[in-house]
Write a protein that holds these residues in place. Structure first.
Motif, PDB file in Angstrom:
ATOM      1  N   ALA A 106      28.307  56.133  34.153  1.00  0.00           N
ATOM      2  CA  ALA A 106      28.885  55.303  33.253  1.00  0.00           C
ATOM      3  C   ALA A 106      30.292  55.371  33.647  1.00  0.00           C
ATOM      4  CB  ALA A 106      28.595  55.549  31.908  1.00  0.00           C
ATOM      5  N   SER A 107      30.846  54.234  33.736  1.00  0.00           N
ATOM      6  CA  SER A 107      32.448  54.371  34.191  1.00  0.00           C
ATOM      7  C   SER A 107      33.206  53.889  33.111  1.00  0.00           C
ATOM      8  CB  SER A 107      32.495  53.508  35.353  1.00  0.00           C
ATOM      9  OG  SER A 107      31.994  51.955  34.847  1.00  0.00           O
ATOM     10  N   SER A 108      32.962  53.789  31.667  1.00  0.00           N
ATOM     11  CA  SER A 108      33.502  53.267  30.636  1.00  0.00           C
ATOM     12  C   SER A 108      34.627  54.395  30.565  1.00  0.00           C
ATOM     13  CB  SER A 108      32.771  53.117  29.523  1.00  0.00           C
ATOM     14  OG  SER A 108      32.173  54.395  28.998  1.00  0.00           O
ATOM     15  N   ALA A 109      34.413  55.464  30.732  1.00  0.00           N
ATOM     16  CA  ALA A 109      35.571  56.386  30.234  1.00  0.00           C
ATOM     17  C   ALA A 109      36.860  56.301  31.292  1.00  0.00           C
ATOM     18  CB  ALA A 109      35.126  57.893  30.802  1.00  0.00           C
ATOM     19  N   SER A 110      36.612  56.107  32.606  1.00  0.00           N
ATOM     20  CA  SER A 110      37.768  55.901  33.709  1.00  0.00           C
ATOM     21  C   SER A 110      38.238  54.446  33.415  1.00  0.00           C
ATOM     22  CB  SER A 110      37.236  56.226  34.981  1.00  0.00           C
ATOM     23  OG  SER A 110      36.224  55.461  35.407  1.00  0.00           O
ATOM     24  N   ALA A 111      37.165  53.601  32.987  1.00  0.00           N
ATOM     25  CA  ALA A 111      37.614  52.074  32.706  1.00  0.00           C
ATOM     26  C   ALA A 111      38.774  51.890  31.908  1.00  0.00           C
ATOM     27  CB  ALA A 111      36.362  51.175  32.729  1.00  0.00           C
ATOM     28  N   PHE A 112      38.251  52.448  30.627  1.00  0.00           N
ATOM     29  CA  PHE A 112      39.308  52.278  29.618  1.00  0.00           C
ATOM     30  C   PHE A 112      40.660  52.953  29.707  1.00  0.00           C
ATOM     31  CE2 PHE A 112      35.620  49.954  27.785  1.00  0.00           C
ATOM     32  CZ  PHE A 112      36.036  48.858  27.574  1.00  0.00           C
ATOM     33  N   ALA A 113      40.551  54.182  30.155  1.00  0.00           N
ATOM     34  CA  ALA A 113      41.781  55.076  30.304  1.00  0.00           C
ATOM     35  C   ALA A 113      42.676  54.310  31.509  1.00  0.00           C
ATOM     36  CB  ALA A 113      41.306  56.258  30.721  1.00  0.00           C
ATOM     37  N   ALA A 114      42.014  53.696  32.531  1.00  0.00           N
ATOM     38  CA  ALA A 114      42.685  53.148  33.485  1.00  0.00           C
ATOM     39  C   ALA A 114      43.444  51.812  32.974  1.00  0.00           C
ATOM     40  CB  ALA A 114      42.190  52.708  34.737  1.00  0.00           C
TER      41      ALA A 114
END
Ligand code: DP6
Length: 341
Positions: A106-114
């Motif tokens: 899942a990419s929500s961690a990197s997505a919202f941090a970026a």
């Protein structure tokens, strides 16, 4: 026309002490503090443009325009920044996800941090990364930790202002992680839904909370002492306990599939046969992540390929903190993205 542009990169992270449950759904305040390892192999690059000629927010991911539902998530998140500084402009968000499809992460961690870092850069917000993590948190809890590199703790805090992440150790002491991507289909039960159901119905949940506090303090001691064996043992135990709360929820559910169990069995077998220090953890999906020594990674991949196809084994080293990118970096990123598909 006035325009404000920000571009940023954030890497994904895998929790060794899991975040599992919210005490406040709206503010994304967690029930427990957590700790993760940032990975260099998987990241998201995001550009945000605030422009007074735009009449609505828009969002493209990997070159594809996103649905109204996805745009709404982004808009709600950008509203946090707009409200904070009285910004009226709509925004265009473009993201490129460098997470191999095969990884099924899942990419929500990197997505919202970026997106948080790109927005802060565009709007020239004067914030520490810790403060920024309280904004990232409102997009997805695990994204707090993706603002930092190496081993990172997210403190549950007493309220919204101090529920933030900070780095513990840069993990440059022979640490690696393998993702055993046994199944790459979209997850059936989102972590948000799974954790909520578990908090409400699992009789094991109080034990999860109680013992996770102890795990966190013990794992930090192990990290600071560079005690890999203890670090790995706590990681494996904590992950299994999280999954025990889903099996004991009512009605019960699990993120594991038959292939996850086969992969777990392979890790146990290889650990025994090669006498290697390898430890597994799993998140809200079927894939197995293996914490290992970076120097053992090649041997491990070889041994595990006897049990699962080599292309399903993805290697990663610890990753760096989120960073601001230049326009040239962004162009290079597009180039790289187009070459990989
Ligand atoms: C199992 O951060 O995806 O990966 O805050 O609802 O967006 P929301 O959840 P999310 O949950 C991550 C759960 C986990 C454990 C972890 O990363 O700590």
């Amino acid at each position: 026309m006035t325009q404000a542009v920000g571009i940023a990169r954030a890497h994904t992270n895998i929790a060794l002490i899991k975040y599992w449950g919210k005490r406040d759904q709206e503010l994304f305040l967690p029930m427990n503090s957590s700790l993760s390892l940032t990975l260099d192999a998987f990241y998201t690059d995001t550009k945000v443009i605030f422009d007074d000629t735009y009449t609505a927010d828009s969002f493209s991911l990997n070159g594809k325009e996103q649905s109204e539902k996805e745009i709404q998530k982004i808009s709600r998140f950008l509203d946090l920044f707009r409200e904070y500084i009285g910004e009226g402009r709509f925004a265009r968000v473009e993201s490129l996800n460098f997470v191999p499809t095969a990884a099924g992460l899942a990419s929500s961690a990197s997505a919202f941090a970026a997106l948080a870092l790109a927005s802060a850069d565009a709007l020239k917000l004067n914030m520490t990364p810790q403060e920024l993590s309280t904004f990232a948190r409102r997009g997805s809890g695990s994204s707090t930790r993706s603002l930092f590199g190496g081993f990172v703790q997210w403190d549950m805090g007493t309220g919204s202002a101090d529920s933030m992440a900070y780095p513990i150790d840069d993990a440059d002491w022979d640490i690696g992680m393998l993702v055993l991507a046994v199944d790459t289909k979209e997850k059936k039960i989102a972590s948000r839904v799974g954790m909520e159901h578990t908090v409400q119905t699992s009789p094991f949940y109080p034990a999860w909370l109680e013992t996770t506090k102890e795990d966190l303090s013990a794992i930090k001691t192990a990290i600071l002492a560079k005690d890999f064996e203890t670090l790995g043992q706590i990681t494996e135990h904590n992950g299994m306990k999280m999954h025990a709360t889903t099996l004991s929820a009512n009605p019960p559910f699990t993120y594991w599939t038959a292939d996850s169990l086969l992969a777990q069995e392979a890790v146990r077998q290889v650990r025994e046969d090669l006498h290697l220090q390898v430890y597994m953890t799993m998140d809200a999906g079927p894939n197995v992540k293996v914490l290992c020594r970076a120097s053992d990674m090649e041997r491990l991949v070889q041994a595990l390929s006897a049990y699962l196809p080599a292309e399903k084994i993805i290697k990663s080293l610890p990753g760096p903190a989120a960073s601001i990118l230049s326009q040239e970096d962004w162009q290079a990123s597009h180039q790289k993205f187009s070459e990989r598909i």
